[in-house]
Design an enzyme around this catalytic site. Structure first.
Site, PDB file in Angstrom:
ATOM      1  N   CYS A  57     -43.761-118.635 -21.086  1.00 43.68           N
ATOM      2  CA  CYS A  57     -43.129-118.531 -22.406  1.00 43.68           C
ATOM      3  C   CYS A  57     -41.787-119.273 -22.399  1.00 43.68           C
ATOM      4  O   CYS A  57     -41.756-120.497 -22.393  1.00 43.68           O
ATOM      5  CB  CYS A  57     -42.981-117.068 -22.807  1.00 43.68           C
ATOM      6  SG  CYS A  57     -42.691-116.837 -24.587  1.00 43.68           S
ATOM      7  N   HIS A  63     -48.365-114.908 -22.221  1.00 41.31           N
ATOM      8  CA  HIS A  63     -47.901-114.011 -21.154  1.00 41.31           C
ATOM      9  C   HIS A  63     -49.089-113.549 -20.301  1.00 41.31           C
ATOM     10  O   HIS A  63     -49.747-112.558 -20.625  1.00 41.31           O
ATOM     11  CB  HIS A  63     -47.184-112.801 -21.754  1.00 41.31           C
ATOM     12  CG  HIS A  63     -45.826-113.113 -22.279  1.00 41.31           C
ATOM     13  ND1 HIS A  63     -44.694-113.107 -21.497  1.00 41.31           N
ATOM     14  CD2 HIS A  63     -45.421-113.476 -23.527  1.00 41.31           C
ATOM     15  CE1 HIS A  63     -43.642-113.436 -22.232  1.00 41.31           C
ATOM     16  NE2 HIS A  63     -44.050-113.669 -23.469  1.00 41.31           N
ATOM     17  N   GLU A 118     -48.952-112.059 -17.545  1.00 40.83           N
ATOM     18  CA  GLU A 118     -48.608-110.868 -16.775  1.00 40.83           C
ATOM     19  C   GLU A 118     -48.947-109.563 -17.479  1.00 40.83           C
ATOM     20  O   GLU A 118     -48.991-108.501 -16.841  1.00 40.83           O
ATOM     21  CB  GLU A 118     -47.119-110.886 -16.402  1.00 40.83           C
ATOM     22  CG  GLU A 118     -46.159-110.665 -17.562  1.00 40.83           C
ATOM     23  CD  GLU A 118     -45.769-111.924 -18.313  1.00 40.83           C
ATOM     24  OE1 GLU A 118     -44.672-111.958 -18.884  1.00 40.83           O
ATOM     25  OE2 GLU A 118     -46.578-112.878 -18.332  1.00 40.83           O
ATOM     26  N   SER A 154     -34.468 -85.128  -0.664  1.00 42.04           N
ATOM     27  CA  SER A 154     -34.471 -84.235  -1.821  1.00 42.04           C
ATOM     28  C   SER A 154     -35.782 -83.486  -1.977  1.00 42.04           C
ATOM     29  O   SER A 154     -35.872 -82.538  -2.753  1.00 42.04           O
ATOM     30  CB  SER A 154     -34.222 -85.054  -3.093  1.00 42.04           C
ATOM     31  OG  SER A 154     -35.293 -85.969  -3.299  1.00 42.04           O
ATOM     32  N   VAL A 187     -40.807 -87.874  -3.615  1.00 45.28           N
ATOM     33  CA  VAL A 187     -41.708 -88.785  -2.908  1.00 45.28           C
ATOM     34  C   VAL A 187     -40.930 -89.826  -2.109  1.00 45.28           C
ATOM     35  O   VAL A 187     -41.221 -90.067  -0.933  1.00 45.28           O
ATOM     36  CB  VAL A 187     -42.657 -89.490  -3.906  1.00 45.28           C
ATOM     37  CG1 VAL A 187     -43.555 -90.478  -3.174  1.00 45.28           C
ATOM     38  CG2 VAL A 187     -43.496 -88.468  -4.655  1.00 45.28           C
ATOM     39  N   ASP A 188     -39.930 -90.432  -2.726  1.00 39.93           N
ATOM     40  CA  ASP A 188     -39.220 -91.540  -2.082  1.00 39.93           C
ATOM     41  C   ASP A 188     -38.545 -91.109  -0.782  1.00 39.93           C
ATOM     42  O   ASP A 188     -38.738 -91.724   0.267  1.00 39.93           O
ATOM     43  CB  ASP A 188     -38.178 -92.129  -3.033  1.00 39.93           C
ATOM     44  CG  ASP A 188     -38.767 -92.549  -4.360  1.00 39.93           C
ATOM     45  OD1 ASP A 188     -40.005 -92.717  -4.422  1.00 39.93           O
ATOM     46  OD2 ASP A 188     -38.012 -92.698  -5.333  1.00 39.93           O
ATOM     47  N   SER A 189     -37.730 -90.057  -0.860  1.00 39.18           N
ATOM     48  CA  SER A 189     -36.999 -89.635   0.335  1.00 39.18           C
ATOM     49  C   SER A 189     -37.935 -89.029   1.379  1.00 39.18           C
ATOM     50  O   SER A 189     -37.701 -89.160   2.585  1.00 39.18           O
ATOM     51  CB  SER A 189     -35.894 -88.635  -0.027  1.00 39.18           C
ATOM     52  OG  SER A 189     -36.423 -87.432  -0.546  1.00 39.18           O
ATOM     53  N   ASP A 237     -40.342 -57.893 -35.456  1.00 40.02           N
ATOM     54  CA  ASP A 237     -39.800 -57.829 -36.815  1.00 40.02           C
ATOM     55  C   ASP A 237     -38.356 -58.311 -36.877  1.00 40.02           C
ATOM     56  O   ASP A 237     -37.702 -58.201 -37.918  1.00 40.02           O
ATOM     57  CB  ASP A 237     -39.874 -56.382 -37.339  1.00 40.02           C
ATOM     58  CG  ASP A 237     -41.316 -55.920 -37.493  1.00 40.02           C
ATOM     59  OD1 ASP A 237     -42.155 -56.771 -37.862  1.00 40.02           O
ATOM     60  OD2 ASP A 237     -41.594 -54.735 -37.243  1.00 40.02           O
TER      61      ASP A 237
END
Length: 544
Positions: free
Chosen positions: A88, A184, A186, A239, A242-244, A481
């Site tokens: 593009c 595009h 992608e 923590s 998932v990452d740590s 009520d």
């Protein structure tokens, strides 16, 4: 053996980002093809690169190439002698540099279009569409998103695809491996787009497709061992996300008990999170873990604070303070052992592990031009400013789905690998307003119910991230009520490939009904539940 950098391990495609909303998808498509790639801002000076790419892709952009403030690529990119593909705006930039003409067009193209591939009869020029099966009518469906277009070819370029309104939809240099496409490839709306990218990176660039998590593990473990040596020790914050977790397990696989994980309980974690993480990391994964309860300190400093950026800074700075204090204890213990045991002891603590991912890196890039920092990411920067430690980031080149795949290969249980992301500042940025113990308790309870119901419905693994936000408003309700005037919570669920963009998740009505009923009946202080149906963009996944 000297430490091998990733560019010496894998052939690399360089993606130069001009600020397109689709730029990250180029990276994703290359990774899906088992090709390593790296995205840098379009202002990158080629002479500053310490490595040479196997090919270059120029992204799209919201700018007009002829505008006074338009971003332009370093001309040196065209002297690298490697294949180049412009997408593009990237096509228009190639045309501008080589003497073509780009103008605003009266017939703008947004959405689906059918292109006709034009064969030149020369292998190099036709390489971009080689082997791609056309549709029944001989055309190829693609996704367009442009207002400007190429109106005259640069010298020595030929047309390789066109549409009735865009005669130069794709072009190629007569003798050099330089290509441009106005569409595009992608995006998923271009069904054969991934094949176009594959033709460029594999056939034209001749990239070795060795990038995979199976190949990443032994190479990264070897790299970590080379960096740390036989005795060097590493500390890292975890923590339970998932990452740590994956980063900690990978580090443990590489250097065993020379890795020390530290979890800081900041008081704004999910319900019973510290206990769950302790069991998960120590019992299930065998990682050395120290849990520090600093909740009183964090909450005292958050008192009266409503602004989300102030919350982030307070939590970030306090985390660093607490982490450094605990790290100092571990460092002192290591020094003592070294003094007592000498050569038989482990080495000094020299390294700090962080679970930074590639989207963190992308979104944290800030430069003058079309891209800007979207929000401060807690994984990037800050922690090393006062610590005399060197940074090690084994996941820095990975997207979230790659991290999950890595975790599975490391035999981390699926219920851990599949956990939804949780922000570094915790529930503090899901409480819109002041953070108090009462507000935390309300949100923890509501969020726990929500996730329980999502799991019970068998939907958890279909959702990329789900959570509850506590809103700073009250609403009138009825209980029995009696009239009530209590708080409102928003439930949020999104689906995404990589968290760069996201769509809101469509729940079955009965599931939403069950979630709302349980929260309003079981969580004291909440009488109304709303569902957030905002995609990213224009919103972000988190509220703050």
């Amino acid at each position: 053996m000297a430490t091998e950098e990733i560019h010496s391990l894998y052939d690399t495609i360089l993606i130069l980002d001009f600020g397109s909303q689709y730029s990250h998808l180029i990276t994703r498509r290359c990774r899906e093809l088992n090709v390593y790639c790296e995205m840098l801002p379009c202002t990158q000076k080629i002479s500053d690169l310490s490595w040479k790419p196997k090919g270059v892709i120029l992204s799209g952009s919201p700018y007009s190439v002829y505008a006074p403030d338009a971003p332009h690529v370093d001309p040196e990119v065209f002297t690298l002698g490697v294949p180049i593909l412009g997408i593009c705006y990237g096509l228009q930039e190639i045309a501008r540099v080589h003497g073509g003409t780009v103008d605003a067009h009266t017939h703008r193209e947004y959405g689906y279009a059918k292109i006709e591939v034009v064969k030149t009869g020369k292998k190099e020029q036709d390489a971009l569409f080689e082997g791609i099966e056309m549709e029944a009518d001989g055309g190829l469906q693609v996704w367009m998103s442009h207002g400007d277009q190429l109106t005259s070819l640069p010298p020595n370029f030929v047309t390789i695809a066109s549409t009735p309104t865009s005669p130069y939809t794709a072009v190629a240099h007569e003798s050099k491996p330089i290509y441009g496409v106005q569409f595009h490839p992608e995006v998923s709306h271009s069904p054969k787009g991934k094949e176009v990218i594959a033709a460029f990176v594999k056939n034209v660039c001749s990239v070795r497709d060795g990038w995979s998590m199976e190949s990443f593990i032994p190479k990264e473990i070897a790299r970590i061992r080379q960096i740390c040596g036989e005795k060097g020790q590493v500390i890292g914050a975890v923590s339970g996300g998932v990452d740590s977790t994956v980063a900690a397990k990978l580090m443990h696989e590489a250097i065993g008990d020379r890795f020390h994980a530290i979890m800081v309980d900041n008081g704004v974690l999910r319900k019973d999170e510290a206990k769950k993480v302790h069991k998960m990391l120590t019992v299930d994964l065998g990682v050395n873990l120290t849990v520090v309860d600093a909740s009183e300190l964090f909450l005292a400093r958050l008192k009266g604070v409503e602004d989300p950026e102030r919350k982030r800074k307070i939590i970030g700075n306090t985390f660093i303070e607490v982490f450094e204090a605990e790290a100092a204890k571990l460092e002192a213990a290591a020094e003592k052992e070294l003094a007592e045991k000498g050569g038989e002891a482990k080495g000094k603590i020299e390294w700090l592990l962080q679970g930074t991912l590639y989207p963190d890196v992308i979104e944290s890039i800030s430069f003058k031009g079309p891209s800007a920092t979207i929000k401060t990411h807690h994984n990037v920067g800050g922690l090393l400013e006062d610590m005399k430690l060197k940074l090690i980031e084994p996941l820095r080149e990975l997207f979230k789905d790659e991290v999950r795949a890595l975790g599975r290969l490391l035999n981390i249980p699926e219920h851990l690998v599949g956990r939804h992301p949780f922000p570094g500042p915790g529930l503090a940025i899901r409480i819109l307003g002041e953070v108090t113990r009462e507000q935390i308790a309300i949100l923890q309870h509501a969020d726990d119910i929500y996730i329980e119901e999502v799991r019970a419905a068998g939907l958890y693994d279909q959702i990329s991230q789900a959570f509850v936000a506590l809103l700073p408003v009250k609403a009138v309700g009825v209980a029995g009520d009696a009239r009530t005037y209590d708080q409102v919570v928003a439930v949020r669920a999104v689906s995404t490939e990589d968290f760069m963009t996201a769509d809101w998740f469509v729940f079955p009505p009965q599931v939403l009904k069950r979630i709302s009923s349980r929260i309003t009946n079981e969580v004291k202080g909440v009488n109304r539940v709303v569902y957030d149906i905002t995609s990213k963009p224009p919103g972000t996944v988190e509220w703050l």
